[in-house]
Write a protein that holds these residues in place. Structure first.
Motif, PDB file in Angstrom:
ATOM      1  N   SER B  12      15.102  11.439 -48.838  1.00  0.00           N
ATOM      2  CA  SER B  12      15.485  10.062 -49.147  1.00  0.00           C
ATOM      3  C   SER B  12      16.982   9.958 -49.441  1.00  0.00           C
ATOM      4  N   VAL B  13      17.539  11.051 -49.914  1.00  0.00           N
ATOM      5  CA  VAL B  13      18.979  11.036 -50.168  1.00  0.00           C
ATOM      6  C   VAL B  13      19.750  11.060 -48.849  1.00  0.00           C
ATOM      7  N   THR B  14      19.249  11.899 -47.959  1.00  0.00           N
ATOM      8  CA  THR B  14      20.040  12.106 -46.751  1.00  0.00           C
ATOM      9  C   THR B  14      19.679  11.177 -45.609  1.00  0.00           C
ATOM     10  N   THR B  15      18.495  10.617 -45.682  1.00  0.00           N
ATOM     11  CA  THR B  15      18.007   9.909 -44.504  1.00  0.00           C
ATOM     12  C   THR B  15      18.923   8.788 -44.033  1.00  0.00           C
ATOM     13  N   PHE B  16      19.536   8.124 -44.988  1.00  0.00           N
ATOM     14  CA  PHE B  16      20.331   6.972 -44.582  1.00  0.00           C
ATOM     15  C   PHE B  16      21.779   7.345 -44.288  1.00  0.00           C
ATOM     16  N   THR B  17      22.055   8.608 -44.432  1.00  0.00           N
ATOM     17  CA  THR B  17      23.422   9.014 -44.156  1.00  0.00           C
ATOM     18  C   THR B  17      23.483  10.035 -43.047  1.00  0.00           C
ATOM     19  N   CYS B  18      22.315  10.547 -42.680  1.00  0.00           N
ATOM     20  CA  CYS B  18      22.312  11.710 -41.817  1.00  0.00           C
ATOM     21  C   CYS B  18      22.883  11.449 -40.428  1.00  0.00           C
ATOM     22  N   ASP B  36      10.444  20.099 -43.370  1.00  0.00           N
ATOM     23  CA  ASP B  36       9.279  19.238 -43.235  1.00  0.00           C
ATOM     24  C   ASP B  36       9.259  18.580 -41.880  1.00  0.00           C
ATOM     25  N   GLU B  37       8.230  17.803 -41.686  1.00  0.00           N
ATOM     26  CA  GLU B  37       7.976  17.269 -40.369  1.00  0.00           C
ATOM     27  C   GLU B  37       8.643  15.906 -40.228  1.00  0.00           C
ATOM     28  N   ILE B  38       9.586  15.847 -39.314  1.00  0.00           N
ATOM     29  CA  ILE B  38      10.313  14.604 -39.094  1.00  0.00           C
ATOM     30  C   ILE B  38       9.803  13.943 -37.819  1.00  0.00           C
ATOM     31  N   VAL B  39       9.521  12.669 -37.902  1.00  0.00           N
ATOM     32  CA  VAL B  39       9.095  11.942 -36.712  1.00  0.00           C
ATOM     33  C   VAL B  39      10.035  10.762 -36.482  1.00  0.00           C
ATOM     34  N   VAL B  40      10.120  10.333 -35.228  1.00  0.00           N
ATOM     35  CA  VAL B  40      11.046   9.243 -34.904  1.00  0.00           C
ATOM     36  C   VAL B  40      10.370   8.054 -34.225  1.00  0.00           C
ATOM     37  N   THR B  41       9.151   8.264 -33.741  1.00  0.00           N
ATOM     38  CA  THR B  41       8.556   7.252 -32.868  1.00  0.00           C
ATOM     39  C   THR B  41       8.110   5.993 -33.601  1.00  0.00           C
ATOM     40  N   ALA B  42       7.537   6.169 -34.784  1.00  0.00           N
ATOM     41  CA  ALA B  42       6.885   5.039 -35.448  1.00  0.00           C
ATOM     42  C   ALA B  42       7.869   3.950 -35.853  1.00  0.00           C
ATOM     43  N   THR B  43       9.077   4.333 -36.223  1.00  0.00           N
ATOM     44  CA  THR B  43      10.037   3.337 -36.714  1.00  0.00           C
ATOM     45  C   THR B  43      11.348   3.355 -35.929  1.00  0.00           C
ATOM     46  N   ARG B  44      11.474   4.235 -34.983  1.00  0.00           N
ATOM     47  CA  ARG B  44      12.724   4.458 -34.226  1.00  0.00           C
ATOM     48  C   ARG B  44      13.854   4.932 -35.121  1.00  0.00           C
ATOM     49  N   THR B  45      13.480   5.452 -36.265  1.00  0.00           N
ATOM     50  CA  THR B  45      14.463   6.100 -37.123  1.00  0.00           C
ATOM     51  C   THR B  45      13.825   7.415 -37.553  1.00  0.00           C
ATOM     52  N   MET B  46      14.641   8.345 -38.021  1.00  0.00           N
ATOM     53  CA  MET B  46      14.074   9.612 -38.448  1.00  0.00           C
ATOM     54  C   MET B  46      13.349   9.423 -39.766  1.00  0.00           C
ATOM     55  N   ARG B  47      12.085   9.800 -39.787  1.00  0.00           N
ATOM     56  CA  ARG B  47      11.294   9.648 -41.007  1.00  0.00           C
ATOM     57  C   ARG B  47      10.482  10.911 -41.217  1.00  0.00           C
ATOM     58  N   GLN B  48      10.263  11.201 -42.496  1.00  0.00           N
ATOM     59  CA  GLN B  48       9.354  12.292 -42.804  1.00  0.00           C
ATOM     60  C   GLN B  48       7.938  11.813 -42.501  1.00  0.00           C
ATOM     61  N   LEU B  49       7.162  12.672 -41.869  1.00  0.00           N
ATOM     62  CA  LEU B  49       5.826  12.281 -41.410  1.00  0.00           C
ATOM     63  C   LEU B  49       5.002  11.581 -42.488  1.00  0.00           C
ATOM     64  N   SER B  50       4.981  12.157 -43.682  1.00  0.00           N
ATOM     65  CA  SER B  50       4.090  11.611 -44.710  1.00  0.00           C
ATOM     66  C   SER B  50       4.549  10.260 -45.253  1.00  0.00           C
ATOM     67  N   THR B  51       5.778   9.855 -44.958  1.00  0.00           N
ATOM     68  CA  THR B  51       6.236   8.575 -45.499  1.00  0.00           C
ATOM     69  C   THR B  51       6.077   7.429 -44.501  1.00  0.00           C
ATOM     70  N   VAL B  52       5.677   7.744 -43.292  1.00  0.00           N
ATOM     71  CA  VAL B  52       5.594   6.705 -42.268  1.00  0.00           C
ATOM     72  C   VAL B  52       4.392   5.800 -42.538  1.00  0.00           C
ATOM     73  N   PRO B  53       4.596   4.495 -42.529  1.00  0.00           N
ATOM     74  CA  PRO B  53       3.485   3.617 -42.912  1.00  0.00           C
ATOM     75  C   PRO B  53       2.453   3.325 -41.819  1.00  0.00           C
ATOM     76  N   MET B  54       2.487   4.052 -40.716  1.00  0.00           N
ATOM     77  CA  MET B  54       1.485   3.877 -39.663  1.00  0.00           C
ATOM     78  C   MET B  54       0.769   5.215 -39.462  1.00  0.00           C
ATOM     79  N   PRO B  55      -0.442   5.185 -38.875  1.00  0.00           N
ATOM     80  CA  PRO B  55      -1.110   6.451 -38.597  1.00  0.00           C
ATOM     81  C   PRO B  55      -0.390   7.215 -37.469  1.00  0.00           C
ATOM     82  N   VAL B  56       0.052   8.413 -37.780  1.00  0.00           N
ATOM     83  CA  VAL B  56       0.834   9.202 -36.823  1.00  0.00           C
ATOM     84  C   VAL B  56       0.267  10.619 -36.749  1.00  0.00           C
ATOM     85  N   ILE B  57       0.161  11.141 -35.541  1.00  0.00           N
ATOM     86  CA  ILE B  57      -0.187  12.552 -35.359  1.00  0.00           C
ATOM     87  C   ILE B  57       1.069  13.256 -34.869  1.00  0.00           C
ATOM     88  N   LEU B  58       1.336  14.401 -35.458  1.00  0.00           N
ATOM     89  CA  LEU B  58       2.467  15.202 -35.010  1.00  0.00           C
ATOM     90  C   LEU B  58       1.931  16.527 -34.483  1.00  0.00           C
TER      91      LEU B  58
END
Lengths: 208, 682
Positions: B12-18, B36-58
């Motif tokens: 959360s510290v780095t996500t908005f600056t990375c 940790d597991e970073i995903v990009v598809t659900a929000t078109r931004t880099m997000r940690q898998l567990s924080t994404v508010p949609m059901p996602v499989i990685l």
């Protein structure tokens, strides 16, 4: 002559009364469930013309006799998936038999057992120029055609109620379009098997 | 657990600056990738898998490698809630949350793969070589990706290098048994300073196989295909990067069917300052097939060109991403009068923020304006709420749509022998528009559209256990069906059945899914998944309730009324699907093994008892089946990896389905097969 008329008149009133009172004196013939199998309804199709043309004799069936007939006392006739009725006028098909009776048919929805009497006369249709009493085509009449398996299947819950050429009522449920109910081979096609109930009492609309 | 939290904090510290800033921050991003597991598809931004508010499989590269899969289809098949279905056209496609392939968008690095057959995208086309990970987002995602993302998206993320690298690998894979297969890979990954290069070549071939040798047609004819991909990126400065990705695929099957597809994506990334990032992409893809059938060659030639600009603004506690673009879509095809083109302009925006500390909300919407059909507006809202340290709730509601495809508008297919024609709505109106029965039909097709609801819980009761549940419901309306034109067309004669397309059906799919991930020890991990699914047609339910649907229990039984409790639902849907996987890893000896079981309960192919295409419990079903796969592998000297595996160890072939469905290979399964692979990492 006058006597005869009054006799008929009395007999008629008696008959009516008898019918109303369920009088035992008038014996109605029993209405029975029958079935026929493998009524062959061949068809010749010429694909060299567009649209393809169909020809060949219709297979004429008498519900009173329960057999295929070659005379004019037929009720319905089959050719391929087409079913025509002995009533109305010619549709305009090649090798089409003349309409000699005043038959008609109605396509009803329900289980065979649930159709206990013929519908109102307005539901009945006769063949006419360019019009089939029983609509042709997959899903329009009595069958569906599966484009994947190329099979014709009778739609469940469709009962054809027929007014015969001489004014009797009957109901028909088509069970199969294939010889011995075996749809696995295309050459088995065009063999009808159906259950029917024929009411031998003229004009009596009861079908059970 | 503790580690996770640290990672989350770090994230959360780095996500908005990375995205921007300096090398130090980029290093942080790198550690996160591995942590940790970073995903990009659900929000078109880099997000940690567990924080994404949609059901996602990685699906990680490691999982792909450990399971010995070579094509995308095989690895997806093992995931919870993902099935494959062969529809009546004979083509196979993916199914997600009960929605079929035409409603699932498949992408490579965020841009779509084209070339569908009757709506189905053949996922055997795509090699899993050179993939970093696969991300699957379930539920409507049209708010970001537009048409086709109605049921969800599958996004293949290719390798991407951030630090100096120079490595390569060669892999040789052979399979024998019920089918033979040869898969050769070679990859080269290089980065030095500003230049990075990822290149791969894959060769895949098979002698084909026949599940029903008694029939003339082979299930799969012999084929061979090649995939080449090359991704070059160059950092002009810390703020400006150019990435050019190319992929080429060529397949030859049975010496008469050819398929080529090619895509090129050029992306310029500009980090303007701490807040603003801009991405300019230009995507072009082409898909062409030539197939010979009865000495006639049918051609299918589709192209898509898409310029798109995206802007991302990273604020302290929120992110805004907006994009604008145009799709130029064209298809030339046998059975079309001429080459047809579509173009659609679109704009989308998404706001991702934390109204309170425990809560994250993502709101987005997209508007697609089209030249050949009605426009579509697709909003979506999704949020997560941290109930406590170990439970997090996720909820989302979104619209999804699928535009009418070329076939539904422009098809002109005449099967004289079969006595039928299939016409797209525009073709129908252009050719026979004066007929009253044609005028009674709609000339314009609406996009098929859906509202999808997802509600899930992510539970981590103890450090080594993760449970994820999700309840979903998709209400889809205006589904485009082929419908027989009453009365036909006079010019074609009364005996020719005329089919056209119409917005008609309303269906829903709903269900629940569970995923469990339990680490017995550092060496042993278990994952399990289960999905319960109902997929039904609303109009069929109405007809059944009205008592107008009848069935025959056997072909020769009398008709009876179809009762509501006997209604099964849509074809090709299994009520129960499940998977269980056990992974063993021995780090000391560089050895690992796994066993995976995939179960699917019975499903129907079509109505078999004349009940007006409605599937009820008396219909014939494809029996439920389980497939068990095992694989073991060991790495020698750190450079050579040997793998051995058996797929379908129980030799489940589905032979009992053969009597019910004659000449239908889709009900039969490939028997046991054995494979070995050797990979050298250089």
């Amino acid at each position: 002559m006058r006597n005869l008329k009054s006799i008929i008149g009395i007999a008629f009133i008696g008959l009516l009364a008898g019918a109303c009172n369920n009088n035992e004196e008038i014996v109605l013939e029993p209405v029975a469930l029958k079935s026929v199998i493998n009524i062959h309804a061949p068809l010749t199709t010429d694909y060299s013309v567009n649209p393809p043309s169909e020809s060949g004799d219709f297979t004429k069936f008498s519900l009173r006799l329960g057999t295929v007939v070659s005379n004019d006392l037929w009720d319905i006739a089959f050719r391929g998936t087409s079913i025509i009725v002995n009533g109305g006028s010619e549709i305009g098909l090649t090798d089409e038999p003349m309409r000699t009776g005043n038959g008609a048919l109605a396509l009803e929805t329900g289980t065979f057992g649930s159709i206990v009497e013929a519908p109102m006369s307005t539901a009945f249709k006769q063949d006419a120029t360019d019009t089939y009493a029983l609509t042709k085509g997959s899903g329009n009449g009595w069958y569906t055609y599966n484009r994947q398996t190329n099979q014709i299947s009778p739609i469940a819950g469709k009962v054809i109620v027929v007014k015969t050429n001489d004014g009797h009522y009957a109901k028909i449920e088509i069970i199969s379009y294939y010889k011995d109910n075996d749809a696995s081979k295309a050459e088995n096609g065009r063999y009808y098997s159906f259950n029917y109930v024929y009411n031998p009492n003229t004009g009596d609309n009861k079908l059970e | 657990m503790f580690l996770n939290r640290i990672a989350a904090l770090l994230f959360s510290v780095t996500t908005f600056t990375c995205f921007s800033q300096n090398t130090a921050v980029i290093k942080d991003t790198l550690t996160l990738h591995t942590l940790d597991e970073i995903v990009v598809t659900a929000t078109r931004t880099m997000r940690q898998l567990s924080t994404v508010p949609m059901p996602v499989i990685l699906i990680s590269k490691k999982q792909i490698q450990n399971t010995g899969t070579t094509r995308l289809k095989e690895i997806l098949l093992e995931q919870t809630g993902i099935n494959f279905a062969t529809d009546q056209s004979g083509f196979t496609g993916v199914q997600m949350q009960g929605l079929s392939s035409e409603y699932v968008m498949v992408m490579i690095d965020g841009v779509p793969v084209i070339g569908r057959s009757s709506g189905n995208l053949d996922l055997n086309r795509i090699t899993v070589n050179n993939i970093k990970q696969i991300e699957v987002v379930k539920g409507p995602t049209s708010s970001l990706y537009g048409s086709e993302a109605l049921g969800g998206v599958i996004n293949i993320i290719t390798e991407h290098l951030e630090k100096d690298t120079s490595k390569g690998d060669i892999r040789y894979f052979t399979r024998v048994g019920s089918r033979n297969e040869l898969d050769l890979n070679t990859n080269f990954l290089f980065r030095k300073d500003k230049l990075s290069l990822v290149a791969g070549i894959n060769l895949n071939s098979s002698g084909g196989f026949d599940l029903s040798p008694e029939t003339v047609v082979k299930t799969t004819e012999a084929y061979q295909n090649y995939t080449g991909n090359l991704k070059v990126s160059y950092d002009f400065s810390k703020k400006l990067t150019l990435v050019a990705s190319q992929r080429y695929f060529y397949e030859e099957q049975a010496e008469r069917n050819f398929q080529r597809d090619w895509n090129s994506n050029i992306e310029l990334r500009h980090k303007m300052n701490n807040i603003w990032d801009f991405e300019y992409t230009f995507y072009t893809t082409k898909f062409k097939t030539e197939s010979q059938f009865n000495s006639e060659v049918a051609v299918f030639n589709q192209t898509l060109t898409r310029p798109e600009i995206r802007a991302t603004a990273n604020f302290k506690n929120s992110t805004v991403i907006s994009g604008i673009g145009i799709n130029f879509d064209a298809l030339g095809r046998t059975f079309f009068g001429k080459k047809e083109t579509f173009n659609s302009k679109y704009i989308f925006s998404q706001f991702d923020f934390h109204p309170i500390e425990r809560m994250n909300v993502v709101v987005g919407a997209r508007f697609d304006s089209h030249n050949k059909y009605k426009s579509a507006f697709s909003p979506k809202i999704a949020s997560t709420y941290k109930i406590n340290d170990w439970i997090q709730a996720k909820a989302s509601v979104g619209y999804g749509f699928k535009a009418p495809d070329f076939r539904q508008l422009f098809f002109n297919f005449n099967n004289a022998a079969g006595g039928y024609v299939v016409l797209g709505t525009q073709t129908l109106h252009n050719l026979y528009g004066s007929a009253p029965n044609v005028q009674a039909t709609s000339k314009d097709l609406k996009p098929e559209n859906a509202i999808g609801y997802n509600f899930g819980l992510e539970i981590k009761p103890i450090a080594n256990l993760k449970i994820h549940t999700n309840i979903f419901r998709n209400d889809i309306k205006d589904l485009i069906n082929t419908v027989a034109l009453p009365g036909g067309v006079a010019d074609l004669g009364p005996t020719t059945a005329v089919f056209y397309y119409e917005n008609r059906d309303q269906v829903f799919t709903q269900g629940i899914e569970f995923d469990i991930n339990y680490k017995f020890s550092e060496n042993v991990r278990f994952t399990g998944g289960y999905q319960y699914l109902e997929a039904k047609d609303k109009e069929d339910i109405r007809k059944i309730e009205a008592g107008t649907i009848f069935l025959r229990r056997t072909p020769n039984s009398p008709s009876e009324i179809l009762k509501k409790e006997a209604y099964f639902g849509l074809s090709n849907r299994s009520k129960h699907t499940a998977n269980a996987k056990l992974f063993y890893t021995n780090l000391k000896h560089n050895f690992s093994a796994n066993i995976r079981a995939i179960y699917r309960s019975k499903y129907a192919l079509f109505d078999t008892n004349n009940s007006q295409n409605i599937i009820d419990r008396y219909d014939d079903f494809v029996a439920g089946n389980t497939q068990v796969n095992v694989s073991i592998q060991k790495t020698f000297f750190g450079i050579m990896n040997l793998q051995f595996g058996i797929d379908n160890i129980g030799n489940e072939k589905g032979l009992k389905n053969k009597n019910k469905f004659q000449n239908t290979d889709a009900v039969l399964f490939l028997g046991r097969s054995f494979y070995t692979s050797v990979r050298f990492n250089l």
